[in-house]
Design a protein around this motif. Structure first.
Motif, PDB file in Angstrom:
ATOM      1  N   ILE A  29       0.526  -1.713   0.123  1.00 55.47           N
ATOM      2  CA  ILE A  29      -0.168   0.092  -0.386  1.00 55.47           C
ATOM      3  C   ILE A  29       0.217   1.184  -0.064  1.00 55.47           C
ATOM      4  CG2 ILE A  29      -2.311   1.254   0.959  1.00 55.47           C
ATOM      5  CD1 ILE A  29      -2.127  -1.302   2.054  1.00 55.47           C
ATOM      6  N   GLU A  30       1.099   1.928  -0.807  1.00 56.72           N
ATOM      7  CA  GLU A  30       2.138   2.830  -1.224  1.00 56.72           C
ATOM      8  C   GLU A  30       1.424   4.382  -0.796  1.00 56.72           C
ATOM      9  OE1 GLU A  30       3.940   5.516  -4.499  1.00 56.72           O
ATOM     10  OE2 GLU A  30       4.106   3.451  -5.327  1.00 56.72           O
ATOM     11  N   THR A  31       1.307   4.820   0.526  1.00 52.48           N
ATOM     12  CA  THR A  31       0.745   5.996   0.022  1.00 52.48           C
ATOM     13  C   THR A  31       1.200   7.370   0.512  1.00 52.48           C
ATOM     14  OG1 THR A  31       0.722   6.218   2.965  1.00 52.48           O
ATOM     15  CG2 THR A  31      -0.243   4.671   1.829  1.00 52.48           C
ATOM     16  N   GLU A  32       1.063   8.870   0.552  1.00 59.38           N
ATOM     17  CA  GLU A  32       1.837  10.096   0.466  1.00 59.38           C
ATOM     18  C   GLU A  32       2.631   9.906   1.459  1.00 59.38           C
ATOM     19  OE1 GLU A  32      -1.344  13.236  -0.222  1.00 59.38           O
ATOM     20  OE2 GLU A  32      -1.773  12.204   1.380  1.00 59.38           O
ATOM     21  N   ALA A  33       1.872   8.989   2.446  1.00 57.44           N
ATOM     22  CA  ALA A  33       2.580   8.935   4.091  1.00 57.44           C
ATOM     23  C   ALA A  33       3.734   8.156   4.108  1.00 57.44           C
ATOM     24  CB  ALA A  33       1.805   8.881   5.161  1.00 57.44           C
ATOM     25  N   GLY A  34       4.233   7.351   3.242  1.00 61.06           N
ATOM     26  CA  GLY A  34       4.941   5.816   2.998  1.00 61.06           C
ATOM     27  C   GLY A  34       3.812   4.638   2.791  1.00 61.06           C
ATOM     28  N   ASP A  35       5.132   3.804   2.323  1.00 67.28           N
ATOM     29  CA  ASP A  35       4.464   2.699   2.459  1.00 67.28           C
ATOM     30  C   ASP A  35       3.925   1.565   3.889  1.00 67.28           C
ATOM     31  OD1 ASP A  35       5.291   3.359  -0.107  1.00 67.28           O
ATOM     32  OD2 ASP A  35       6.417   1.597  -1.253  1.00 67.28           O
ATOM     33  N   ILE A  36       2.980   0.459   3.042  1.00 64.93           N
ATOM     34  CA  ILE A  36       2.696  -0.592   3.941  1.00 64.93           C
ATOM     35  C   ILE A  36       2.629  -1.728   3.202  1.00 64.93           C
ATOM     36  CG2 ILE A  36       0.219  -1.441   5.671  1.00 64.93           C
ATOM     37  CD1 ILE A  36      -0.547   2.047   5.567  1.00 64.93           C
ATOM     38  N   VAL A  37       3.531  -2.663   4.168  1.00 62.96           N
ATOM     39  CA  VAL A  37       3.269  -4.002   3.516  1.00 62.96           C
ATOM     40  C   VAL A  37       2.360  -5.038   4.188  1.00 62.96           C
ATOM     41  CG1 VAL A  37       4.219  -6.309   2.386  1.00 62.96           C
ATOM     42  CG2 VAL A  37       5.808  -3.798   2.301  1.00 62.96           C
ATOM     43  N   VAL A  38       1.625  -5.897   3.456  1.00 59.93           N
ATOM     44  CA  VAL A  38       0.872  -6.702   4.462  1.00 59.93           C
ATOM     45  C   VAL A  38       0.281  -7.862   4.126  1.00 59.93           C
ATOM     46  CG1 VAL A  38      -1.995  -6.916   5.122  1.00 59.93           C
ATOM     47  CG2 VAL A  38      -0.918  -5.135   4.587  1.00 59.93           C
ATOM     48  N   GLU A  39       0.590  -9.259   4.042  1.00 57.88           N
ATOM     49  CA  GLU A  39       0.650 -10.542   4.012  1.00 57.88           C
ATOM     50  C   GLU A  39      -0.933 -10.388   4.281  1.00 57.88           C
ATOM     51  OE1 GLU A  39       3.785 -12.890   5.143  1.00 57.88           O
ATOM     52  OE2 GLU A  39       2.388 -13.134   6.091  1.00 57.88           O
ATOM     53  N   LEU A  40      -1.650 -11.351   3.046  1.00 58.33           N
ATOM     54  CA  LEU A  40      -2.886 -11.603   3.151  1.00 58.33           C
ATOM     55  C   LEU A  40      -3.137 -12.942   4.027  1.00 58.33           C
ATOM     56  CD1 LEU A  40      -3.948 -10.163  -0.172  1.00 58.33           C
ATOM     57  CD2 LEU A  40      -3.907  -9.100   2.044  1.00 58.33           C
ATOM     58  N   ASP A  41      -3.999 -13.704   4.091  1.00 53.11           N
ATOM     59  CA  ASP A  41      -4.027 -14.708   4.950  1.00 53.11           C
ATOM     60  C   ASP A  41      -4.770 -15.515   3.865  1.00 53.11           C
ATOM     61  OD1 ASP A  41      -4.784 -16.935   6.027  1.00 53.11           O
ATOM     62  OD2 ASP A  41      -4.500 -15.746   8.090  1.00 53.11           O
ATOM     63  N   ALA A  42      -4.726 -17.220   4.130  1.00 59.64           N
ATOM     64  CA  ALA A  42      -5.457 -17.770   3.239  1.00 59.64           C
ATOM     65  C   ALA A  42      -6.603 -18.048   3.719  1.00 59.64           C
ATOM     66  CB  ALA A  42      -4.314 -19.173   2.235  1.00 59.64           C
ATOM     67  N   ARG A  43      -6.405 -17.774   5.065  1.00 62.13           N
ATOM     68  CA  ARG A  43      -8.130 -19.094   5.969  1.00 62.13           C
ATOM     69  C   ARG A  43      -9.009 -18.307   5.683  1.00 62.13           C
ATOM     70  NH1 ARG A  43      -5.817 -18.331  12.192  1.00 62.13           N
ATOM     71  NH2 ARG A  43      -4.057 -16.873  10.907  1.00 62.13           N
ATOM     72  N   ALA A  44      -9.036 -16.676   5.175  1.00 64.88           N
ATOM     73  CA  ALA A  44     -10.321 -16.049   4.370  1.00 64.88           C
ATOM     74  C   ALA A  44      -9.879 -16.005   3.001  1.00 64.88           C
ATOM     75  CB  ALA A  44     -10.080 -15.019   5.364  1.00 64.88           C
ATOM     76  N   PRO A  45     -10.264 -16.757   2.266  1.00 62.72           N
ATOM     77  CA  PRO A  45     -10.099 -16.849   0.955  1.00 62.72           C
ATOM     78  C   PRO A  45     -11.237 -15.989   0.433  1.00 62.72           C
ATOM     79  CG  PRO A  45     -11.083 -18.484   1.594  1.00 62.72           C
ATOM     80  CD  PRO A  45     -10.668 -18.459   2.888  1.00 62.72           C
ATOM     81  N   ASN A  46     -12.353 -15.885   0.488  1.00 61.24           N
ATOM     82  CA  ASN A  46     -13.194 -15.202  -0.180  1.00 61.24           C
ATOM     83  C   ASN A  46     -13.300 -13.311  -0.307  1.00 61.24           C
ATOM     84  OD1 ASN A  46     -14.412 -17.552  -1.333  1.00 61.24           O
ATOM     85  ND2 ASN A  46     -16.417 -16.990   0.211  1.00 61.24           N
ATOM     86  N   THR A  47     -12.848 -13.260   1.301  1.00 59.65           N
ATOM     87  CA  THR A  47     -12.118 -11.832   1.129  1.00 59.65           C
ATOM     88  C   THR A  47     -11.129 -11.350   1.297  1.00 59.65           C
ATOM     89  OG1 THR A  47     -13.741 -12.304   3.808  1.00 59.65           O
ATOM     90  CG2 THR A  47     -11.922 -10.070   3.746  1.00 59.65           C
TER      91      THR A  47
END
Length: 193
Positions: A29-47
């Motif tokens: 997630i590249e924002t004007e305040a800096g970057d955030i990296v998120v690891e998505l969790d396969a236990r919530a596949p539809n989301t």
């Protein structure tokens, strides 16, 4: 017979090894305040699949973090939480996908811990594109929690692995009530290679 047994064991071992090599999807997630990296969790596949539809469709390019919820700006709420909420580019709102079925934390096991990413919603099965990131553990957002009167909780689907300082910076940005003024621009959200 013995050869067949060893062949089956080899096939099973190879498929287990391939499954073990599969790495979770990460998004930046590249924002004007800096970057955030998120690891998505396969236990919530539809989301996860829903979120990635918006990511791959570039709906978040030009989006914004528009809300900060902290103890001092929710005077009417008995149950306090701390989150920052973001969404798609407002110009793309008319193109949103249909709402998705709520994947409850009691079913997925993905909890609202510090840094969790989750889908915003009104009623059950109403989440579309807005998401939030937890600042600190937020168990009242899990199934059975009291933040939402229906007790169904929200669909957590990953966690921040880099950029927690950026989340805290967004949380502390100037706001009018819970509305960030101005919003913090999301330049893009993309899959990491």
């Amino acid at each position: 017979m013995r050869l067949l047994f060893f062949s089956l064991v080899s096939v099973i071992a190879a498929s287990d090894a391939a499954a073990g090599e599969k790495t979770p999807v990460r998004v930046r997630i590249e924002t004007e305040a800096g970057d955030i990296v998120v690891e998505l969790d396969a236990r919530a596949p539809n989301t996860v699949a829903n979120f990635l539809k918006y990511v791959d469709g570039k709906f978040y390019d030009g989006g914004r973090f528009h809300r900060t919820v902290k103890p001092d700006n929710q005077p009417d709420d008995k149950v306090k939480i701390e989150v920052v909420q973001g969404g798609i580019n407002p110009d793309r709102a008319k193109d949103e996908f249909p709402p998705i079925k709520l994947e409850r934390t009691k079913d997925t096991g993905v909890r609202h811990v510090n840094g969790a990413i989750s889908m915003a919603r009104d009623g059950p099965d109403s989440a579309t594109s807005d998401f939030f990131v937890c600042v600190g553990d937020q168990p009242e957002l899990d199934f059975g929690g009291k933040r939402n009167p229906d007790g169904q909780g929200f669909a957590a689907f990953g966690r921040v692995v880099q950029g927690a300082d950026v989340v805290k910076q967004i949380r502390a940005a100037p706001a009018d009530g819970q509305t960030l003024k101005p919003p913090v621009r999301i330049r893009s959200i993309t899959r990491e290679k």
